[in-house]
Design an enzyme around this catalytic site. Sequence first.
Site, short mmCIF file in Angstrom:
data_model
loop_
_atom_site.label_atom_id
_atom_site.label_comp_id
_atom_site.label_asym_id
_atom_site.label_seq_id
_atom_site.Cartn_x
_atom_site.Cartn_y
_atom_site.Cartn_z
N ARG A 56 1.00 -1.03 0.01
CA ARG A 56 0.06 0.12 0.07
C ARG A 56 0.78 1.22 -0.11
O ARG A 56 1.82 1.28 0.82
CB ARG A 56 -0.95 0.15 1.20
CG ARG A 56 -2.08 -1.00 1.14
CD ARG A 56 -3.18 -0.63 2.09
NE ARG A 56 -3.99 0.42 1.60
CZ ARG A 56 -5.07 0.99 2.54
NH1 ARG A 56 -5.04 0.47 3.78
NH2 ARG A 56 -5.78 1.98 2.01
N ASP B 232 -2.33 9.51 7.78
CA ASP B 232 -1.55 8.56 6.82
C ASP B 232 0.11 9.03 6.53
O ASP B 232 0.98 8.16 6.43
CB ASP B 232 -2.32 7.98 5.65
CG ASP B 232 -3.27 7.40 6.05
OD1 ASP B 232 -4.39 7.76 6.34
OD2 ASP B 232 -3.14 5.84 6.15
O1 MRU Z 1 -7.63 2.99 3.89
P1 MRU Z 1 -7.46 2.87 5.42
O2 MRU Z 1 -8.59 2.33 6.05
O3 MRU Z 1 -6.20 2.09 5.80
O4 MRU Z 1 -7.40 4.39 5.88
C1 MRU Z 1 -7.00 4.67 7.15
C2 MRU Z 1 -6.99 6.11 7.36
O5 MRU Z 1 -7.15 7.10 6.84
C3 MRU Z 1 -6.88 6.35 9.03
O6 MRU Z 1 -7.38 7.72 9.34
C4 MRU Z 1 -5.15 6.58 8.98
O7 MRU Z 1 -4.50 5.42 8.63
C5 MRU Z 1 -4.86 6.76 10.68
S1 MRU Z 1 -4.95 5.46 11.39
C6 MRU Z 1 -4.67 5.69 13.21
#
Ligand code: MRU
Length: 352
Positions: free
Chosen positions: A90, A239
């Site tokens: 990812r 992220d």
């Molecule tokens: O696509 P995801 O579900 O992995 O995205 C998660 C998010 O955007 C969260 O807000 C981010 O990873 C912060 S998690 C503590």
Amino acid sequence: MLVEGNHYRTIWPNKGLSGVTIIDQTFLPFEFKLRQLSTLDEAVEAIKSMRVRGAPLIGVTAAYGIAISLTENQSDESLIAAKKILIESRPTAVNLSWAVNLVYDKLKKEPEVSRVSMAWKLANRLADEDVKINQSIGNFGLKLIKGIKKSRINVLTHCNAGWLATIDHGTALSPIYKAFEDGIDIHVWVDETRPRNQGMNLTAWELGQANIPHTIITDNAGGLLMQRGEVDFVIVGADRVSVDGNVCNKIGTYLKALAAKTHKIPFYVAAPLSSVDLSYHGENNLFDIECRDESEILRVKGMDSLNNLTEVQIGYSSAYNPAFDITPSKYISKIICEKGIYNPGDIGKALK
Ligand code: MRU
């Protein structure tokens, strides 16, 4: 985290280092299922298909992925191949490459014979540290919540930055759990977070497990609620954070920040320092914003009237599915990390 009263982490090593067990998030909130990851390919698949997701959790899963792969083969070639495939699984959350590079850099200096035990130790250490970091974020965030002088506090959150996005406690939800434990009357507006519905499926589920009052809203309802004075603050995870405080997070975060600014509502980001990318400055990003399959928009999973988990088609046109957006620092009131509460422009200083 407590699930039906039992304590869990989102991932843990199996006895005899035969692999790890995860909570498979693709079945929530319909079924609580555990899954074994025993090979590198299974770890990569779990990250790609979002059985595990959330920036801190995919980082730790990748660290365990390296340990699993070295258990089979301890050579340099195996280490390099595991690093590559995991980092590519990812692209957006920097915690993934941060964790993989950290583990890789330490292991490549180790003789092959001690690599396996060292890899498991490092992955376990990252998991334990994540728990402590999130507790610290919770304590700092609680101070901000205590500054709100209202009998009932309404908070809005987007996506899932809770237990399930980390090893335990969460980032954005950690202050909310602390506030609830502290006896503060808190209610959470949960953005459903289309297209994968992490808000409705995961955030609402975990708040429910903790008995925290919450209400699911559509992603478009936040503006109206802010206009009516029904949101006291917004809190989200991240992220990837630039050294000068721009925040990449789940698609839709930016729109919430714009609305919050207009209505003078504090907009907080809670993230560990491992989410800060030293090579990211300013509003332009050089990293990939993940674009996921259009089927995530066009199909939806749910429970039918016979309680069977099923998926249905809800649209037939082509669809475009960018998974993250960027909120410029000027829309962010504070960034909460394990070291304290920072003005967004100063978050780089926390790394020193
Ligand atoms: O696509 P995801 O579900 O992995 O995205 C998660 C998010 O955007 C969260 O807000 C981010 O990873 C912060 S998690 C503590």
